[in-house]
Design an enzyme around this catalytic site. Structure first.
Site, mmCIF file in Angstrom:
data_model
loop_
_atom_site.group_PDB
_atom_site.id
_atom_site.type_symbol
_atom_site.label_atom_id
_atom_site.label_comp_id
_atom_site.label_asym_id
_atom_site.label_seq_id
_atom_site.Cartn_x
_atom_site.Cartn_y
_atom_site.Cartn_z
ATOM 1 N N HIS A 40 -6.799 10.475 -6.443
ATOM 2 C CA HIS A 40 -5.518 10.162 -7.195
ATOM 3 C C HIS A 40 -4.841 11.399 -7.455
ATOM 4 C CE1 HIS A 40 -7.805 10.450 -10.817
ATOM 5 N NE2 HIS A 40 -8.316 9.438 -10.798
ATOM 6 N N HIS B 235 -3.441 8.858 -3.620
ATOM 7 C CA HIS B 235 -3.222 7.558 -4.304
ATOM 8 C C HIS B 235 -2.462 7.625 -5.546
ATOM 9 C CE1 HIS B 235 -6.021 4.901 -1.852
ATOM 10 N NE2 HIS B 235 -6.286 6.033 -1.282
ATOM 11 N N ASP C 157 0.166 -1.592 -9.689
ATOM 12 C CA ASP C 157 -1.015 -0.923 -9.058
ATOM 13 C C ASP C 157 -1.616 -0.070 -10.109
ATOM 14 O OD1 ASP C 157 -3.075 0.240 -7.279
ATOM 15 O OD2 ASP C 157 -1.778 1.844 -6.732
ATOM 16 N N ASP D 8 2.580 3.509 -4.228
ATOM 17 C CA ASP D 8 1.615 2.700 -3.661
ATOM 18 C C ASP D 8 2.351 1.518 -3.804
ATOM 19 O OD1 ASP D 8 0.002 4.425 -2.721
ATOM 20 O OD2 ASP D 8 -1.831 3.898 -3.934
#
Length: 225
Positions: free
Chosen positions: A58, A151, A8, A156
């Site tokens: 994020h 995030h 990711d 993740d």
């Protein structure tokens, strides 16, 4: 044994063609679809500003990244870790696009898109007409989301590794691996007596309408027989 890399990225925006850059990369090694514990994780100085709208997603600001290495300084380690194995991501074309833009800027060959496995496409085929974001898939498979306040690429990846296992057929929850017999070393599965049943909530109106629309597009759907 099949080795694959689940990964990711977090970025400064949505489009590398307009100058957006990668600020975080996380990758997990899978062997036969199961995490081995080996991972690659790095924060990156993007050499540009981080817009507030990206920071809200994020949680990183430019001040958090100024002392981090630039992509060119971590690229060799990344390429060694990912090797030539298939690469799994949720909405994989987005992550491949950013990684390849960074590789091009470093004079490195792009990742071959034949290596790409997109869990979003897998989820759409398995759950047509339903929400298939990472959050939605975690809720559908009863995967704990309590730590996901922003995030974060590494978190993740860990969540996606559980989702990916479910999309690939999963290990039936409530079963465990045990060795039985006298010295025979025979592996058997046994039921977990502490397993709690998981109620399945009925779909909301929007989800039900999307499903009905999908069913209507099929030829002789089994749901109507």
């Amino acid at each position: 044994m099949k080795r694959s890399i689940l990964f990711d990225t977090e970025t400064t925006g949505l489009d590398p063609a307009t100058g957006d850059r990668v600020i975080e990369i996380a990758a997990l090694e899978l062997i036969d679809d199961l995490p081995t514990g080996e991972n690659f994780h790095v924060l990156i100085n993007p050499e540009r500003d981080v817009p507030p709208e990206a920071s809200r997603v994020h949680g990183f600001t430019l001040d958090d990244l100024l002392d981090k290495p630039k992509f060119a300084e971590i690229v060799d380690g990344l390429l060694v870790f990912i090797g030539e194995d298939e690469m799994i991501a949720h909405n994989a074309p987005f992550d491949f696009g950013f990684i390849n833009a960074e590789l091009k800027a470093c004079g490195k060959p792009a990742l071959d898109r034949k290596r790409m496995v997109d869990t979003l496409e897998m989820a759409k085929k398995r759950y047509p007409g339903l929400p298939n974001s990472l959050d939605a898939l975690c809720r559908r498979h009863d995967i704990d989301l309590s730590a996901r306040t922003t995030h974060n690429a590494l978190l993740d990846c860990k969540l996606l590794s559980e989702v990916y296992l479910e999309l690939m057929g999963g290990r039936q929850r409530g079963l465990g691996l045990a060795v039985s017999g006298s010295g025979g070393g025979v592996a058997t599965y046994h039921a977990n007596p502490d397993r709690k049943p998981r109620p399945m909530a009925p779909p909301d109106d929007e989800t039900a309408a999307a499903h009905e629309k999908f069913v209507a597009s099929l030829k002789e759907p089994v749901w109507l027989q």
